[in-house]
Design a protein around this motif. Structure first.
Motif, PDB file in Angstrom:
ATOM      1  N   ALA A  32      28.361  13.756  27.906  1.00 53.79           N
ATOM      2  CA  ALA A  32      28.447  12.446  28.568  1.00 53.79           C
ATOM      3  C   ALA A  32      27.352  11.514  28.060  1.00 53.79           C
ATOM      4  O   ALA A  32      27.588  10.311  27.866  1.00 53.79           O
ATOM      5  CB  ALA A  32      28.363  12.619  30.088  1.00 53.79           C
ATOM      6  N   ASP A  33      26.167  12.077  27.821  1.00 57.48           N
ATOM      7  CA  ASP A  33      25.063  11.265  27.278  1.00 57.48           C
ATOM      8  C   ASP A  33      25.441  10.612  25.952  1.00 57.48           C
ATOM      9  O   ASP A  33      25.192   9.436  25.731  1.00 57.48           O
ATOM     10  CB  ASP A  33      23.817  12.131  27.042  1.00 57.48           C
ATOM     11  N   LYS A  34      26.031  11.425  25.118  1.00 60.35           N
ATOM     12  CA  LYS A  34      26.425  10.903  23.801  1.00 60.35           C
ATOM     13  C   LYS A  34      27.507   9.845  23.972  1.00 60.35           C
ATOM     14  O   LYS A  34      27.532   8.835  23.265  1.00 60.35           O
ATOM     15  CB  LYS A  34      26.941  12.032  22.905  1.00 60.35           C
ATOM     16  N   GLN A  35      28.416  10.068  24.912  1.00 64.60           N
ATOM     17  CA  GLN A  35      29.482   9.081  25.141  1.00 64.60           C
ATOM     18  C   GLN A  35      28.898   7.742  25.581  1.00 64.60           C
ATOM     19  O   GLN A  35      29.327   6.689  25.106  1.00 64.60           O
ATOM     20  CB  GLN A  35      30.462   9.599  26.201  1.00 64.60           C
ATOM     21  N   LYS A  36      27.908   7.831  26.475  1.00 68.67           N
ATOM     22  CA  LYS A  36      27.292   6.583  26.951  1.00 68.67           C
ATOM     23  C   LYS A  36      26.597   5.861  25.798  1.00 68.67           C
ATOM     24  O   LYS A  36      26.681   4.648  25.673  1.00 68.67           O
ATOM     25  CB  LYS A  36      26.279   6.894  28.057  1.00 68.67           C
ATOM     26  N   GLU A 149      24.903   4.808  14.531  1.00 70.29           N
ATOM     27  CA  GLU A 149      26.189   4.976  13.861  1.00 70.29           C
ATOM     28  C   GLU A 149      26.659   3.650  13.244  1.00 70.29           C
ATOM     29  O   GLU A 149      26.642   2.613  13.900  1.00 70.29           O
ATOM     30  CB  GLU A 149      27.230   5.483  14.882  1.00 70.29           C
ATOM     31  N   SER A 150      27.074   3.736  11.978  1.00 71.01           N
ATOM     32  CA  SER A 150      27.527   2.494  11.339  1.00 71.01           C
ATOM     33  C   SER A 150      29.037   2.321  11.442  1.00 71.01           C
ATOM     34  O   SER A 150      29.562   1.224  11.301  1.00 71.01           O
ATOM     35  CB  SER A 150      27.105   2.474   9.866  1.00 71.01           C
ATOM     36  N   ASN A 151      29.735   3.419  11.675  1.00 70.49           N
ATOM     37  CA  ASN A 151      31.192   3.333  11.741  1.00 70.49           C
ATOM     38  C   ASN A 151      31.652   3.058  13.175  1.00 70.49           C
ATOM     39  O   ASN A 151      31.636   3.943  14.037  1.00 70.49           O
ATOM     40  CB  ASN A 151      31.817   4.626  11.200  1.00 70.49           C
ATOM     41  N   PHE A 152      32.074   1.849  13.405  1.00 72.90           N
ATOM     42  CA  PHE A 152      32.548   1.415  14.719  1.00 72.90           C
ATOM     43  C   PHE A 152      33.592   2.376  15.289  1.00 72.90           C
ATOM     44  O   PHE A 152      33.561   2.729  16.468  1.00 72.90           O
ATOM     45  CB  PHE A 152      33.142   0.006  14.578  1.00 72.90           C
ATOM     46  N   PHE A 153      34.518   2.809  14.430  1.00 75.70           N
ATOM     47  CA  PHE A 153      35.616   3.622  14.950  1.00 75.70           C
ATOM     48  C   PHE A 153      35.183   5.047  15.301  1.00 75.70           C
ATOM     49  O   PHE A 153      35.756   5.678  16.169  1.00 75.70           O
ATOM     50  CB  PHE A 153      36.795   3.611  13.973  1.00 75.70           C
ATOM     51  N   LYS A 154      34.153   5.522  14.630  1.00 72.46           N
ATOM     52  CA  LYS A 154      33.625   6.828  15.033  1.00 72.46           C
ATOM     53  C   LYS A 154      32.960   6.712  16.405  1.00 72.46           C
ATOM     54  O   LYS A 154      33.111   7.585  17.267  1.00 72.46           O
ATOM     55  CB  LYS A 154      32.618   7.364  14.012  1.00 72.46           C
ATOM     56  N   ALA A 155      32.272   5.590  16.618  1.00 72.01           N
ATOM     57  CA  ALA A 155      31.679   5.361  17.939  1.00 72.01           C
ATOM     58  C   ALA A 155      32.780   5.284  19.002  1.00 72.01           C
ATOM     59  O   ALA A 155      32.641   5.840  20.097  1.00 72.01           O
ATOM     60  CB  ALA A 155      30.839   4.085  17.925  1.00 72.01           C
ATOM     61  N   CYS A 156      33.905   4.650  18.676  1.00 68.81           N
ATOM     62  CA  CYS A 156      35.044   4.597  19.613  1.00 68.81           C
ATOM     63  C   CYS A 156      35.542   6.001  19.917  1.00 68.81           C
ATOM     64  O   CYS A 156      35.796   6.355  21.071  1.00 68.81           O
ATOM     65  CB  CYS A 156      36.209   3.803  19.023  1.00 68.81           C
ATOM     66  N   ASN A 157      35.682   6.804  18.875  1.00 72.05           N
ATOM     67  CA  ASN A 157      36.168   8.167  19.057  1.00 72.05           C
ATOM     68  C   ASN A 157      35.234   8.934  20.001  1.00 72.05           C
ATOM     69  O   ASN A 157      35.693   9.656  20.887  1.00 72.05           O
ATOM     70  CB  ASN A 157      36.270   8.873  17.694  1.00 72.05           C
ATOM     71  N   THR A 158      33.935   8.718  19.843  1.00 70.29           N
ATOM     72  CA  THR A 158      32.964   9.415  20.685  1.00 70.29           C
ATOM     73  C   THR A 158      33.084   8.947  22.133  1.00 70.29           C
ATOM     74  O   THR A 158      33.097   9.754  23.066  1.00 70.29           O
ATOM     75  CB  THR A 158      31.541   9.167  20.152  1.00 70.29           C
ATOM     76  N   ALA A 159      33.210   7.641  22.311  1.00 69.26           N
ATOM     77  CA  ALA A 159      33.319   7.105  23.664  1.00 69.26           C
ATOM     78  C   ALA A 159      34.605   7.561  24.345  1.00 69.26           C
ATOM     79  O   ALA A 159      34.616   7.896  25.529  1.00 69.26           O
ATOM     80  CB  ALA A 159      33.265   5.582  23.605  1.00 69.26           C
ATOM     81  N   LEU A 160      35.677   7.588  23.593  1.00 67.27           N
ATOM     82  CA  LEU A 160      36.992   7.888  24.175  1.00 67.27           C
ATOM     83  C   LEU A 160      37.329   9.374  24.171  1.00 67.27           C
ATOM     84  O   LEU A 160      38.460   9.751  24.471  1.00 67.27           O
ATOM     85  CB  LEU A 160      38.077   7.150  23.381  1.00 67.27           C
ATOM     86  N   LEU A 161      36.372  10.170  23.815  1.00 67.18           N
ATOM     87  CA  LEU A 161      36.549  11.601  23.614  1.00 67.18           C
ATOM     88  C   LEU A 161      37.597  12.237  24.544  1.00 67.18           C
ATOM     89  O   LEU A 161      37.513  12.123  25.748  1.00 67.18           O
ATOM     90  CB  LEU A 161      35.203  12.277  23.869  1.00 67.18           C
ATOM     91  N   SER A 162      38.600  12.865  23.925  1.00 67.83           N
ATOM     92  CA  SER A 162      39.547  13.593  24.779  1.00 67.83           C
ATOM     93  C   SER A 162      39.619  15.042  24.341  1.00 67.83           C
ATOM     94  O   SER A 162      38.798  15.857  24.737  1.00 67.83           O
ATOM     95  CB  SER A 162      40.910  12.915  24.786  1.00 67.83           C
ATOM     96  N   ASN A 163      40.582  15.353  23.472  1.00 65.11           N
ATOM     97  CA  ASN A 163      40.725  16.746  23.073  1.00 65.11           C
ATOM     98  C   ASN A 163      39.946  17.051  21.801  1.00 65.11           C
ATOM     99  O   ASN A 163      40.521  17.266  20.755  1.00 65.11           O
ATOM    100  CB  ASN A 163      42.190  17.066  22.834  1.00 65.11           C
ATOM    101  N   ALA A 164      38.644  17.069  21.911  1.00 64.89           N
ATOM    102  CA  ALA A 164      37.862  17.474  20.747  1.00 64.89           C
ATOM    103  C   ALA A 164      37.749  18.989  20.763  1.00 64.89           C
ATOM    104  O   ALA A 164      37.901  19.626  21.801  1.00 64.89           O
ATOM    105  CB  ALA A 164      36.492  16.832  20.799  1.00 64.89           C
TER     106      ALA A 164
END
Lengths: 454, 251
Positions: A32-36, A149-164
């Motif tokens: 959750a910390d990383k997501q925030k 993080e420089s990749n916006f979409f990787k940050a999105c993936n981290t925030a939206l984390l579902s089935n990792a």
């Protein structure tokens, strides 16, 4: 797209990410910390634009036009039969399947011993918590460096984390069977997939990851793979992008290589409307080797972007990159590959080669190799070529009675072969060859060639 | 009188957009004959082989070539090959990712198809190949490798001869087949040529040196100089060249 309208869509996109991100917070606190932090980073970065060097040639409109919803990604019923074209017999016993970003238990199966490898779903906190040392692992390696993080979409993936997924190969375990990870898309949605692959010291595994589209509708695969190779371990990772013609792949691979580890990676972008591969390899300890290869075959108005960074953070390490592209019609390719050698990283041996075969006047290539070397005693080589098929090679085949169309197809396959041979699984190599031919001009008598060439 | 294989009349040719190289060449070859064309560098030897095989970088500006009753000039390179003309390259090309055996079978079947004959299946073809390999003293692992990829100079030339034996052409043009060969490879290549040679076909050897001719004895030797054949004779002419050099003969 009108500028104002575009801005509106970007803002809408961001709002939806924030909303979706806050509703999917993990109940495991380090995650959750990383997501925030990811949400914070997203607001710092803002929606990317072409003024940013890494996105200079990227066209965002297909994303903004089609994907303003994150809640429609749902699992749909799929029969295994419909996947047969995408399954490799060598991986029959170990298959992990996701559908629109969701884990499909029905389609997956594993024969690996749990003693050898743990395969854990981030969406199943109980299962995840049972893994000893989870907090430490997540803190160190999951979304490492998310603050910058420089990749916006990787940050999105981290925030939206579902089935990792967390795949952890135990220390000293050398797995003979290959694992296939199959990500299927068949809905109009922006789906997130993610794996953290951790190889314990002196372990070894072969993994083949395939991104497959099953419906001719637009979708985005926002994919992240992170991998850590502990001392003496070896990972062979092959990625095949086999999406439908309207699919968009946003892909981010980050590999961290520790002492004497070996990473062999091949990326095959065969279909899709566009693909963007961001690959970052960090060689953090001596004796490590990274072998990074790619092939993209583009026709129509399709695009492939490869943004690659290999960081030799310490010396006495080696890396090689080989990327090849074939473009016809109005296709576009970008190759942006950097080798960074840190100060004191003496004894680095790094090479990079990028070759394009351009079969049409209207196709376009931007190739930008970069060497940034701060140490003295290093060996770095790079090269880049853009050309047509060699007239003498065509003539050699013609002079043996082979028809011109067949000769062109043979030589085009021959151009790809160097990369295809890096793929370890025979049936995958055959699949890639077939896809390559399917993508080539229809006039090339593909049926005849497929019949004649193994 | 034996069957005529090729008749080249007053042939003039140049590199596309370049200088004229062949300046009125005449040559007639009948079945059962071995001809050698010798000449110094720049005399037009390589141009002749490329013109005969249909290389797109060379063009015929005047003259005629009759190949077994057909107008060779009008035929594409693949059609020439399938009609029975084979050129062994001075520098055979390396083609990565194309398996040697598969390539041979494709070439063989292209010709079968062109002639309206049945194509060979892989098993039958393997038998056909085995016999040719032993003739050239080649190991069968040659076949598993990619076409000429990483082959030594000698291996490449042997591979050309293997292709020739498999395709069994009417006319063989050997472009400096002896260049870069050691004695063993030269012997194997010569053995292949001698095995191929029959009353029904013909050989045209293009060479700078006499040494191949010790192993494959020509019926006729021609000296090419300045884009024309300036002197013709029997095999003793080659020995004369070896002794006197080209300058004297061309003068």
């Amino acid at each position: 797209m009108q500028l104002e309208e575009k801005k509106k869509k970007e803002i809408e996109f961001l709002e939806k990410v924030f909303r979706a991100g806050s509703s999917t917070l993990s109940n495991i606190s380090p995650i959750a910390d990383k997501q925030k932090k990811a949400v914070e980073r997203i607001s710092e970065l803002g929606f990317p634009n072409r003024k940013i060097e890494d996105w200079k040639y990227y066209d965002f409109s297909p994303i903004l036009d089609n994907f303003l919803s994150f809640d429609t990604c749902k699992i749909t019923q799929i029969e295994k039969e419909s996947l047969k074209d995408f399954l490799f017999p060598e991986c029959e016993k170990n298959l992990l399947v996701t559908v629109n970003g969701h884990f499909s238990e029905k389609l997956s199966n594993f024969s690996f011993s749990k003693e050898d490898i743990s395969i854990l779903n981030f969406n199943d906190p109980e299962q995840l918590k049972s893994y000893q040392g989870l907090d430490d692992l997540v803190e160190k390696y999951f979304a490492e460096g998310i603050e910058n993080e420089s990749n916006f979409f990787k940050a999105c993936n981290t925030a939206l984390l579902s089935n990792a997924f967390l795949l952890k190969v135990k220390e000293g375990v050398q797995l003979k069977e290959t694992l296939q990870i199959l990500h299927i898309s068949n809905e109009h949605c922006f789906n997130q997939t993610r794996s953290l692959i951790h190889l314990g010291a002196n372990s070894k595994i072969n993994i083949i990851v395939t991104y497959v589209g099953l419906a001719e509708i637009p979708f985005v695969n926002n994919a992240v793979i992170e991998t850590v190779l502990e001392e003496g371990s070896e990972l062979v990772l092959d990625k095949i992008q086999d999406d439908t013609q309207k699919g968009i792949l946003l892909y981010d691979l980050k590999a961290k290589l520790l002492k004497n580890s070996r990473f062999e990676y091949s990326s095959l972008n065969l279909k899709a409307n566009s693909s963007r591969d961001k690959i970052s390899v960090d060689i953090d300890e001596e004796g490590a080797h990274a072998d990074i290869n790619g092939l993209y075959i583009l026709n129509g108005e399709r695009k492939a972007h490869n943004v690659i960074t290999v960081n030799h953070n310490v010396g006495n390490s080696t890396s090689s990159q080989l990327f090849k592209g074939i473009l016809s019609d109005k296709a576009r390719a970008e190759f942006n590959g950097a080798i960074n050698v840190a100060r004191d990283a003496n004894g680095t041996d790094a090479e990079q080669m990028n070759r394009h075969l351009v079969l049409s006047d209207e196709a376009h290539v931007d190739s930008r190799p970069q060497l940034n070397i701060l140490a003295d005693d290093v060996k770095c080589a790079h090269g880049s070529t853009i050309g047509d098929l060699e007239e003498d090679e065509i003539f050699y085949l013609l002079s043996r009675g082979i028809k011109k169309d067949d000769a062109l197809a043979m030589l085009t396959l021959s151009f790809c072969d160097e990369v295809i041979q890096k793929v370890k699984i025979e049936s995958a190599r055959q699949h890639i060859k077939n896809m390559a031919l399917e993508n080539l001009d229809t006039q090339m008598h593909k049926a005849n060639i497929v019949h004649n060439l193994r | 009188m034996s069957e005529q294989i090729i008749d080249i009349k007053e042939l003039k040719a140049d590199i596309v957009d370049g200088d004229q190289i062949l300046k009125g060449l005449n040559l007639k070859i009948n079945a059962g004959e071995i001809h050698a064309i010798m000449g110094p560098n720049g005399s037009g030897k390589s141009t002749l082989s490329k013109i005969l095989s249909g290389h797109p970088a060379y063009e015929i500006t005047d003259g005629a070539i009759d190949f077994q009753g057909k107008d060779l000039v009008e035929m594409e390179a693949d059609e020439r090959a399938n009609s029975g003309l084979f050129m062994a390259f001075q520098y055979p090309l390396e083609i990565a990712g194309v398996n040697n055996l598969e390539f041979l079978r494709m070439a063989y079947n292209s010709k079968q198809k062109y002639l309206g004959l049945e194509e060979a299946d892989p098993l039958d073809f393997d038998d056909l190949i085995e016999e040719k390999l032993s003739l050239l003293n080649m190991k069968s692992d040659f076949l598993d490798r990619n076409l000429n990829e990483g082959f030594s100079g000698g291996e490449k030339k042997k591979n050309e001869i293997l292709q020739m034996l498999v395709l069994n052409p009417k006319l063989v043009v050997l472009d400096e087949i002896d260049s870069g060969l050691d004695v063993d490879a030269l012997r194997a290549v010569a053995a292949g040529i001698n095995a191929y040679k029959s009353e029904g076909n013909a050989v045209l050897m293009i060479t700078h040196y006499q040494r191949l001719l010790d192993y494959v004895k020509p019926d006729f030797v021609h000296i090419l100089s300045g884009g024309k054949i300036v002197k013709s004779g029997d095999s003793s002419l080659a020995l004369e060249v070896e002794k006197e050099g080209y300058d004297l003969l061309a003068a």
